[in-house]
Design an enzyme around this catalytic site. Structure first.
Site, PDB file in Angstrom:
ATOM      1  N   GLY A 150       0.819  -1.195   0.000  1.00  0.00           N
ATOM      2  CA  GLY A 150       0.000   0.000   0.000  1.00  0.00           C
ATOM      3  C   GLY A 150       0.862   1.258   0.000  1.00  0.00           C
ATOM      4  N   CYS A 151       0.263   2.369  -0.435  1.00  0.00           N
ATOM      5  CA  CYS A 151       1.029   3.605  -0.568  1.00  0.00           C
ATOM      6  C   CYS A 151       1.424   4.189   0.793  1.00  0.00           C
ATOM      7  CB  CYS A 151       0.256   4.623  -1.395  1.00  0.00           C
ATOM      8  SG  CYS A 151      -1.442   4.909  -0.840  1.00  0.00           S
ATOM      9  N   PHE A 152       0.462   4.342   1.704  1.00  0.00           N
ATOM     10  CA  PHE A 152       0.811   4.796   3.054  1.00  0.00           C
ATOM     11  C   PHE A 152       1.811   3.837   3.694  1.00  0.00           C
ATOM     12  CE2 PHE A 152      -3.485   6.953   3.112  1.00  0.00           C
ATOM     13  CZ  PHE A 152      -2.994   8.238   3.250  1.00  0.00           C
TER      14      PHE A 152
END
Length: 347
Positions: A150-152
């Site tokens: 995921g990006c976060f």
């Protein structure tokens, strides 16, 4: 070597970023670009920035044809949709890089609790490799299914990894405060993402229940060997792309700012895509816009003894498509920087 590639969901923000990164590579053939919404249309008409460069026509997904033609399939779809694609690809001996959440969490019960859909391929889940190259490089090289992080999660894991691997973080003390541009929410029509809703505004969302939380905790636990819970709060800011995570934690042993900074420099000395900035220099999202780079600034507050880490990435690049291409390069024995050596756009 020519790599035959298909992108499932090619007209979302992540999908079209993959098209941009791969479309002009001399070692890549784009076989299928699928899109339910724009099937039958030229992708350069849907996205004029591709005009004159990439002339492919979007198509409905024919899974039999896609898996027959492709060496690797990128799945840029919402959670739940990668499972049948990965199953068919596995049967035909093809590689899959899933940019969604279907293979990130190792416990199906946790996945089902947080994503509210049934996980129908637990056997494939056991085979999937988590695609954070700086953590899992050797395993990625031999994988059939890669779970792109995921990006976060990417911004936070890279920010904490040097300390977690050395066991220097006090369990339960981690607080992650992250800000994201609006592209992180995808390209679908949502009132919350309208210009008039986000312009001149700044808000928290997913407070105490964001779906990236168990993914972050799973990897931090693996890195440290100790069960790790975090406090994670994401925020939406009025910019199109970028993530900035400010991370706070208690560290063991009373380490100085200089000692902590040295640990980060040593940990990432050989990593092209992670840059530890000099002491006193702090990263900003614009510095990594359009790149696959994570920039990190770190210090210790002498009053509180807490370590403060600031980590920035482009959410569509190191947070999604760029990292996926980095993983593809590893899968096919290429230099992992192939097609990704760019300098950030400024201003």
């Amino acid at each position: 070597m020519m790599i035959h590639v298909s992108i499932i969901g090619a007209t979302g923000y992540t999908g079209v970023e993959l098209v941009r990164l791969l479309g002009l590579r001399k070692d890549v053939v784009l076989d299928h670009l699928t899109s339910r919404t724009y099937a039958g249309q030229k992708i350069q008409e849907v996205f004029p920035h591709l005009y004159g460069s990439i002339d492919h026509t979007c198509e409905e997904m024919d899974l039999e044809q896609v898996t027959a033609d492709s060496d690797v399939i990128f799945v840029a779809l919402p959670h739940g949709h990668a499972l049948p694609i990965a199953k068919k690809a596995k049967e035909k001996g093809k590689k899959v890089i899933d940019l969604g959440a279907d293979f990130r969490l190792k416990d199906t019960a946790v996945y089902e609790e947080w994503y509210k859909v049934a996980h129908t391929e637990p056997g494939l889940l056991e085979e999937a490799v988590y695609g954070l190259p700086e953590w899992n490089r050797e395993a990625i090289k031999d994988a059939d299914i890669i779970a792109n992080p995921g990006c976060f999660v990417t911004s936070i894991l890279l920010g904490l990894m040097p300390l977690m691997k050395k066991g220097l973080v006090v369990p339960g003390s981690v607080i992650c405060d992250s800000k994201s541009g609006t592209s992180g929410a995808g390209r679908s029509e949502k009132v919350d993402n309208l210009f008039t809703e986000v312009e001149s505004s700044f808000k928290a969302y997913g407070v105490a229940h964001h779906r990236h939380t168990p993914e972050i905790e799973q990897l931090l636990t693996e890195m440290s060997g100790t069960e790790t819970l975090i406090q994670f709060t994401p925020h939406l800011v009025p910019m199109s792309r970028g993530i900035l995570s400010t991370i706070y934690a208690d560290v063991t042993g009373g380490h100085s700012a200089e000692a902590i900074h040295a640990i980060f420099e040593e940990a990432y000395a050989a990593e092209t895509f992670v840059q530890v900035l000099p002491a006193g220099m702090w990263p900003m999202t614009k510095s990594v816009r359009g790149t696959n780079v994570c920039q990190i600034g770190v210090t210790v507050d002498p009053r509180t003894g807490k370590v403060i880490i600031v980590s920035v990435i482009d959410n569509l690049m190191k947070g999604a498509a760029g990292q996926a291409v980095q993983n593809m390069n590893l899968l096919f024995g290429l230099d992992e920087t192939t097609g990704l050596n760019t300098i950030g756009l400024f201003p």
